[in-house]
Motif scaffolding. Structure first.
Motif, short mmCIF file in Angstrom:
data_model
loop_
_atom_site.label_atom_id
_atom_site.label_comp_id
_atom_site.label_asym_id
_atom_site.label_seq_id
_atom_site.Cartn_x
_atom_site.Cartn_y
_atom_site.Cartn_z
N THR A 234 0.84 -1.20 0.00
CA THR A 234 0.00 0.00 0.00
C THR A 234 0.87 1.25 0.00
OG1 THR A 234 -1.70 -1.17 1.25
CG2 THR A 234 -1.84 1.24 1.17
N PRO A 235 0.79 2.07 -1.03
CA PRO A 235 1.62 3.27 -1.09
C PRO A 235 0.96 4.43 -0.34
CG PRO A 235 0.36 3.09 -3.10
CD PRO A 235 -0.01 1.88 -2.26
N ALA A 236 1.73 5.47 -0.11
CA ALA A 236 1.21 6.68 0.54
C ALA A 236 0.51 7.52 -0.52
CB ALA A 236 2.35 7.45 1.20
N VAL A 237 -0.75 7.20 -0.76
CA VAL A 237 -1.45 7.79 -1.90
C VAL A 237 -1.52 9.32 -1.82
CG1 VAL A 237 -2.78 5.73 -2.46
CG2 VAL A 237 -3.69 7.35 -0.80
N SER A 238 -1.71 9.85 -0.63
CA SER A 238 -1.80 11.30 -0.49
C SER A 238 -0.46 11.98 -0.77
CB SER A 238 -2.29 11.67 0.91
OG SER A 238 -3.60 11.19 1.13
N LEU A 239 0.62 11.35 -0.32
CA LEU A 239 1.94 11.91 -0.59
C LEU A 239 2.26 11.84 -2.09
CD1 LEU A 239 4.08 10.53 2.37
CD2 LEU A 239 3.04 12.79 2.14
N ILE A 240 1.84 10.78 -2.74
CA ILE A 240 2.09 10.66 -4.17
C ILE A 240 1.30 11.72 -4.94
CG2 ILE A 240 1.83 9.15 -6.19
CD1 ILE A 240 2.50 6.80 -4.30
N ARG A 241 0.08 12.02 -4.50
CA ARG A 241 -0.66 13.15 -5.08
C ARG A 241 0.16 14.43 -4.98
NH1 ARG A 241 -6.22 13.35 -6.19
NH2 ARG A 241 -7.54 11.74 -5.23
N SER A 242 0.71 14.67 -3.80
CA SER A 242 1.50 15.88 -3.58
C SER A 242 2.73 15.90 -4.46
CB SER A 242 1.91 15.99 -2.11
OG SER A 242 0.82 16.27 -1.29
N LEU A 243 3.43 14.78 -4.52
CA LEU A 243 4.64 14.71 -5.34
C LEU A 243 4.32 14.94 -6.80
CD1 LEU A 243 7.69 14.19 -5.51
CD2 LEU A 243 7.18 11.74 -5.72
N ASP A 244 3.21 14.41 -7.27
CA ASP A 244 2.79 14.62 -8.65
C ASP A 244 2.66 16.11 -8.95
OD1 ASP A 244 1.66 14.22 -11.24
OD2 ASP A 244 -0.35 14.31 -10.37
N VAL A 245 2.00 16.84 -8.07
CA VAL A 245 1.82 18.28 -8.28
C VAL A 245 3.16 19.01 -8.21
CG1 VAL A 245 0.75 20.38 -7.35
CG2 VAL A 245 -0.55 18.24 -7.44
N ALA A 246 4.00 18.64 -7.23
CA ALA A 246 5.30 19.30 -7.07
C ALA A 246 6.18 19.09 -8.29
CB ALA A 246 5.99 18.79 -5.81
N LEU A 247 6.22 17.86 -8.79
CA LEU A 247 7.03 17.59 -9.98
C LEU A 247 6.50 18.36 -11.18
CD1 LEU A 247 7.48 13.72 -9.59
CD2 LEU A 247 9.20 15.48 -9.16
N GLY A 248 5.19 18.49 -11.27
CA GLY A 248 4.61 19.28 -12.35
C GLY A 248 5.05 20.73 -12.30
N LEU A 249 5.10 21.30 -11.11
CA LEU A 249 5.56 22.68 -10.96
C LEU A 249 7.01 22.82 -11.42
CD1 LEU A 249 4.08 23.58 -7.44
CD2 LEU A 249 3.22 24.31 -9.67
N ILE A 250 7.85 21.88 -11.01
CA ILE A 250 9.26 21.94 -11.38
C ILE A 250 9.43 21.83 -12.89
CG2 ILE A 250 11.47 20.71 -11.23
CD1 ILE A 250 10.59 19.89 -8.36
N LEU A 251 8.75 20.86 -13.49
CA LEU A 251 8.92 20.62 -14.92
C LEU A 251 8.27 21.71 -15.77
CD1 LEU A 251 8.37 16.77 -14.87
CD2 LEU A 251 10.52 17.96 -15.33
N ASP A 252 7.20 22.31 -15.27
CA ASP A 252 6.57 23.42 -16.01
C ASP A 252 7.53 24.60 -16.13
OD1 ASP A 252 4.27 22.01 -16.43
OD2 ASP A 252 3.10 23.02 -14.86
N ASP A 253 8.25 24.89 -15.05
CA ASP A 253 9.24 25.97 -15.09
C ASP A 253 10.51 25.55 -15.83
OD1 ASP A 253 7.63 27.71 -13.70
OD2 ASP A 253 8.53 27.31 -11.75
N GLY A 254 10.81 24.26 -15.80
CA GLY A 254 12.00 23.74 -16.46
C GLY A 254 13.12 23.49 -15.48
#
Length: 379
Positions: A234-254
Motif C-alpha cells: 500500500t503506497p502513501a497515496v496522499s503523498l504521491i498526489r503531492s509529489l505529482d503536483v510538485a514535480l509538475g511545478l518543477i517541470l513546467d518551469d523547467g
C-alpha cells in the motif's frame, strides 16, 4: 499567531498547491483514479532524473532508498567502496556494515570535496565492483562532481549516487553521465512532504541484481508491480498526489530554471553571510547551491543561536552535526525558496547575533545578497 520560517535543508517548505493535493479525499491505490496519478508521477520522476529507465517509488525516507541499493546489489561479504565526505557518506558505511559487507572507505575531511583522480585510484586499488557516494551532503554544503567521479572510476564498477538533496536542485544527468543507480527523497528540492523515496534503476542493473535481502525493498518485486501501475505494498497515496503536483511545478518551469535559481540563491546567502563578517564553512562557489554552512562567530554557540532564532523570531535553521555541533549553522535554500526568503534568513541571523552580543557588520547583508542574486549565471 507567530509566523514561522523554515530554512532547513530538509524537510523544506512546500507550496500551497502541493499541500492542498495531499488533503484531497483518499482514493483506492488499486483503482483507476490512483493509477492515473501514479502513471503521471512515475513519468515525471523519469523526466526529473533525466533517465529513460524506471524509477522505483517507495513509501520511505531517502535512507530507505539507500538501504534498498545495498540490499539488492550485494551479498554478505562483497567488497564495496564508499566515498565519504560527511555524515551521509558515513551512513552509507553503516548500512553496508550492517549488511555484512567488506567496506573500503574513501574518506575526506568534512567540508572537503572528493578528488576524482584520488577516488578513481582508490577504487581500482580496492578491487570493489560497487561504488557508493553522495552528490550533495547537506551537513557541510559540499556538492561533489559525480560526473567526474564516474569518469575517474571507469565504466566497470556499479556506481550508486545518493542524490537525496540534490535532485532538482543541481544538474544530475543520470543517463548521460552513466550513473547506474541514483536515489532521492520527496522532502528536499522536490518540494513535497517527507515520506517518499525514489530509486532510478536501469534494466542492465536490475538484470545483475542479487536476490534481495529485503522483503519490502525488493527491487524486482516492486518493478513487477509498477509495470502494471500497481504497487507491491500500500503506497502513501496522499503523498504521491503531492509529489505529482510538485514535480509538475518543477517541470513546467523547467529544470534549467531550477538549477539557475538555486545557484543564485546560494550566491545570495553566501554574499550576505560574508557581508556580516562571518566565515563560510561550505565552499564559496556556485557548486554550493543546496545549503550554506556558516562557522559560528567567536563567543557564540551555534546551537544557542538556533534556539534564539526559533524562540524569538520564528526562524528555523539547521545545526551542525556530530563534531560540528555548536560550531556551525546551516541555511537551506533548496526547493520552494526565492531571494526574499534568503533576505529573511539573513536579517534574522544578523538580528539574533546582535542580540547575543556578537561583533558583526550590520545593515549590509541583505543589500549584498540582492546584488549577488542579480549577477548573471554563466550558461
Amino acid at each position: 499567531m507567530e509566523k514561522r520560517y523554515l530554512f532547513t535543508p530538509g524537510p523544506t517548505p512546500v507550496p500551497p498547491e502541493v499541500l492542498a493535493a495531499s488533503a484531497e479525499p483518499i482514493v483506492h491505490h488499486r483503482g483507476p483514479d490512483f493509477r492515473d496519478i501514479y502513471a503521471r508521477t512515475l513519468q515525471r520522476l523519469k523526466d526529473v532524473y533525466r533517465t529513460e529507465s524506471d524509477v522505483l517509488l517507495f513509501t520511505a525516507s531517502g535512507t530507505g532508498a539507500m538501504e534498498s541499493a545495498v540490499a539488492n546489489l550485494t551479498a554478505a561479504g562483497d567488497r564495496v567502496a564508499v566515498v565519504s565526505h560527511g555524515p551521509f557518506g558515513e551512513r552509507w558505511i553503516s548500512i553496508c556494515e550492517l549488511h555484512g559487507l567488506d567496506v573500503q572507505a574513501i574518506r575526506y575531511e568534512w567540508g572537503e570535496a572528493p578528488d576524482p583522480d584520488e577516488v578513481g585510484a582508490a577504487v581500482r586499488e580496492s578491487g570493489a565492483q560497487i561504488v557508493l557516494c553522495q552528490q550533495s551532503d547537506t551537513s557541510t554544503g559540499v556538492v561533489s562532481d559525480v560526473r567526474a567521479l564516474r569518469e575517474a572510476i571507469g565504466d566497470e564498477p556499479t556506481f550508486v549516487v545518493d542524490a537525496i538533496s540534490s535532485l532538482g536542485a543541481v544538474p544530475l544527468e543520470t543517463d548521460a553521465w552513466n550513473i547506474d543507480v541514483a536515489i532521492s527523497g520527496s522532502q528536499k528540492a522536490l518540494m513535497a512532504p517527507p515520506g517518499l523515496a525514489t530509486v532510478s534503476v536501469p534494466e542492465r542493473v536490475l538484470a545483475r541484481a542479487k536476490p534481495s535481502r529485503s522483503f519490502y525493498f525488493d527491487w524486482k518485486a516492486n518493478k513487477q508491480a509498477q509495470d502494471k501501475l500497481d504497487a507491491a505494498f500500500t503506497p502513501a497515496v496522499s503523498l504521491i498526489r503531492s509529489l505529482d503536483v510538485a514535480l509538475g511545478l518543477i517541470l513546467d518551469d523547467g529544470l534549467e530554471a531550477a538549477f539557475e535559481r538555486h545557484v543564485r540563491l546560494g550566491r545570495a546567502a553566501r554574499a550576505g553571510i560574508k557581508a556580516m563578517g562571518l566565515e563560510l564553512f561550505s565552499p564559496d562557489d556556485d557548486g554550493a547551491a543546496v545549503v550554506t554552512a556558516v562557522r559560528a562567530p567567536d563567543g557564540i554557540d551555534g546551537d544557542e543561536l538556533l534556539l534564539h532564532l526559533r524562540d524569538n523570531h520564528g526562524v528555523t535553521l539547521a545545526p551542525g552535526q556530530a563534531h560540528l555541533k555548536g560550531k556551525i549553522f546551516r541555511i537551506g535554500h533548496i526547493g520552494w525558496f526565492d531571494v526574499f526568503d534568503i533576505a529573511v534568513a539573513l536579517a534574522a541571523v544578523e538580528l539574533s547575533l546582535t542580540e547575543l552580543g556578537a561583533d558583526i557588520e550590520r545593515g549590509v547583508a541583505v543589500a549584498r545578497a540582492f546584488e549577488a542574486y542579480e549577477s548573471p549565471v554563466a550558461a
